[in-house]
Every structure is written in C-alpha cells, then in structure tokens.
Scaffold this active site. Structure first.
Site, short mmCIF file in Angstrom:
data_model
loop_
_atom_site.label_atom_id
_atom_site.label_comp_id
_atom_site.label_asym_id
_atom_site.label_seq_id
_atom_site.Cartn_x
_atom_site.Cartn_y
_atom_site.Cartn_z
N GLY A 1 -5.08 2.09 -6.14
CA GLY A 1 -4.28 1.20 -6.98
C GLY A 1 -4.17 1.76 -8.46
N SER A 2 -5.11 2.78 -9.02
CA SER A 2 -5.07 3.42 -10.33
C SER A 2 -4.23 4.15 -10.78
CB SER A 2 -6.69 4.10 -10.35
OG SER A 2 -6.68 5.25 -9.25
N SER B 1 -5.68 6.67 -2.70
CA SER B 1 -5.96 6.33 -1.26
C SER B 1 -5.62 7.73 -0.35
CB SER B 1 -4.94 5.22 -1.08
OG SER B 1 -4.94 3.93 -1.70
N ASP C 1 0.63 13.35 -3.19
CA ASP C 1 -0.89 13.15 -3.33
C ASP C 1 -1.60 13.99 -2.32
OD1 ASP C 1 0.06 11.34 -5.26
OD2 ASP C 1 -0.60 9.35 -4.16
#
Length: 345
Positions: free
Chosen positions: A109-110, A115, A159
C-alpha cells in the site's frame, strides 16, 4: 540448497492508471516508470520437514501445511500461495517440502507496486528452483494473471512488468492484455540529475489501492467525461515526459509531473486527502517545483522534484510532517535469482 531472489520496486512517473482495464482495453494505456533500489526479497530452502512453510518476515505472518498440490486461498499470505498453486498447475510440479521467507523494503500500500513486485520476486525464486523456462515477459504476464485473475485482486498491469524488466521503461497496454515494454536508454548524466532533483517522502500511511482503482474502473464504464478526459491527459503526459527525459529537460519533466497530478486527482475522489495536500503544500512552500503521489493515491510515497540547491530546505520543511524522507537511486536490473549450495555457505 537455497534459492534467493529480489525484484525492484518502481516509481510511477507518468501515465499511472491508464494500464487498468477497461480504460486500457478501450483507449490503450501508456506508462512511464522507473525502478529504484528498494526491493522485494525471497528465499526458498529445501527442507526435510515434510511441510510447506511460508513466512512473511516483514508482516510477521507464518503458515504451515502438509505437502499438497493446492494451498487454501483464505486471506493469509495468498500472494505466496497463489504463485505456488499456479506453478504446480501449469508446470505439473511435484510438491516437495520447503520453507519460503519473504520481506519487502517498503510496506504494502505504499504506492511503489510492492504487492505485485512480491509476486514477481516469489515467481522468480520458484523459476530458479525448478529451472522453469520463463523470461521477463513470461514472469510479468504470469504474475499479472496470478494476482488479477487467480486471486481476483484489483489493479493495473505496470507493476509486474516494471519489476521483471527493471530500469526506465515506456510501456504500452493494448487490448486483450497485450503489453509492449520499451526500455529507454537514458544518458547517465540525466539519471544523475534526476536523482539529485527528486525527493521521495513516505507519508507513513499505507492504503488499499483496490478501492481507488475500482472507482476508476466505474468511472470508465459509466463514461464519466471528466474522469476519462483526465485519463487521456495523463496518458499524453507519459508521451511528453518520455521526450523530456530523453532530452534531459528536467524543467519540463517537473512541469509535466505537476500537471499530471492535477489531472490524476480528477480520476477518483480518494486519490488525495487533507494530509497529502498538507505535505505537498509544505514542500512547495519550501521550494519544491512539483509533486505527486506515486501509485494509485490515498497515501504511500510522494515524489517531489526540487532544485538540488533547495533540497535541504524542503527536507527541513517536511520534518514537521508525519512521515520521513527516503533516499533512493534508480536501479537498472529487473528481478534476479541465484542458487546457494551448502558447501559454498
């Protein structure tokens, strides 16, 4: 024998959100990102325990199972179990006892893709252990499918590809989940100048990107004209920023980053909040040229562009805010893995 792997986290520089379906399916998405020297880490150890053990050291979570070909997806360390389940299914791997240990240099969650990077990292380790024929594209694609399809987690596609490939990449997201990664050859002095001119601030607040992304999806499906027009402008910012970086035009880079943040806030209501705005205002008043939240928004890391001569002024101003400045450098390499044999330890 042990296997270790690591995969780099990324800064989303431009185009963020346009890699999310249905926008990317309808209009095509463009992303510019760059990996940094913060990583997800994984170690797999062969054991004689007869068990499958999973330990997320940073989360202090541990689960253990008898050897089996499918681990239960129950909300506890599902990323790890999802990788294992998919590989056993696709490659007909025979289960054997092992312990897997992971941790990340940044919390979930940064806004740095932690993730998805962890999924790539775990998959890279298993690929090394079992000598699977997986290249960068295959690891990224499989990681995306595990996270988004097998586990049903909301999110985009950038990502996984950033973590697998590493470096500065200009990515195209087309229909049917087709992805083209274009590595950029950035002159060394430009990379040095960008590092000198960028400041990374962690707000200390981790957030779930799923709600923000689900709102973006809803806005696209319902043809919300304000949100879609903002997405179009954000996509254009990736094109413009690529040109600026290749030319070494840091002033234009800063301007594009700031304008893109103004558009991004129109994509979903929860992208910004009073605490984020407070941090941005503090930095800007101290001399920062531009700023934006990395990732989906709502918290996590904020990227600032500063004149290097005013960097310390900005850092001092941010000392009064909750959170901390995190030093970083850009990383050229994508996910890596290696074997360690007992007699070499």
């Amino acid at each position: 024998m042990k296997v270790r792997s690591k995969a780099p986290l990324r800064l989303g520089l431009a185009g963020g959100g346009t890699d999310v379906s249905p926008y990317s399916d309808i209009y095509g998405g463009l992303i510019l990102n760059a990996t940094i020297n913060l990583y997800a880490h994984c170690t797999i150890e062969e054991t004689q325990s007869g068990k499958i053990e999973i330990y997320a050291a940073d989360l202090n979570k541990h689960v253990s199972y008898d050897m089996q070909s499918h681990l239960p997806i129950d909300g506890c360390l599902d990323l790890h179990k999802g990788v294992y389940n998919r590989l056993v299914k696709d490659f007909r791997i025979k289960p054997k006892p092992f312990k897997i240990t992971t941790y990340s240099d940044a919390p979930a969650g940064s806004g740095l893709g932690s993730s998805s990077t962890m999924v790539v990292c775990i998959l890279q380790a298993f690929s090394e252990w079992y000598n699977l024929p997986l290249g960068d594209y295959e690891i990224a694609r499989l990681s995306y499918e595990i996270e988004r399809i097998d586990l049903g987690l909301s999110g985009g596609k950038q990502d996984q590809y950033a973590a697998a490939f590493g470096g500065f990449n200009y990515m195209e997201f087309l229909q049917d989940d087709h992805v083209i990664v274009n590595p950029l050859r950035i002159k060394p002095w430009v990379v040095e100048e960008m590092e000198s001119s960028m400041l990374l601030f962690f707000t200390g607040v981790s957030r779930s990107s799923a709600e923000i992304i689900d709102e973006q999806k809803k806005n696209t499906r319902e043809k919300n004209s304000i949100a879609i027009e903002a997405m179009h402008k954000i996509k254009q910012s990736a094109i413009d920023m690529k040109t600026a970086i290749l030319r070494g035009d840091i002033q234009s880079f800063a301007s594009i980053l700031g304008q893109a943040w103004e558009e991004k806030k129109k994509m979903a209501n929860s992208i910004t909040n009073p605490s984020i705005q407070h941090v941005l205002e503090k930095a800007m008043s101290a001399g920062a040229v531009a700023g934006k939240v990395s990732g989906a928004g709502g918290g996590g890391f904020i990227i600032f562009v500063v004149d290097p001569t005013k960097r310390k002024d900005v850092e001092r101003a941010l000392d009064s805010c909750e959170g901390r400045v995190v030093n970083f450098q850009f990383s050229e390499k994508g996910s890596q893995s290696w074997k360690i044999f007992e007699n070499h330890e």
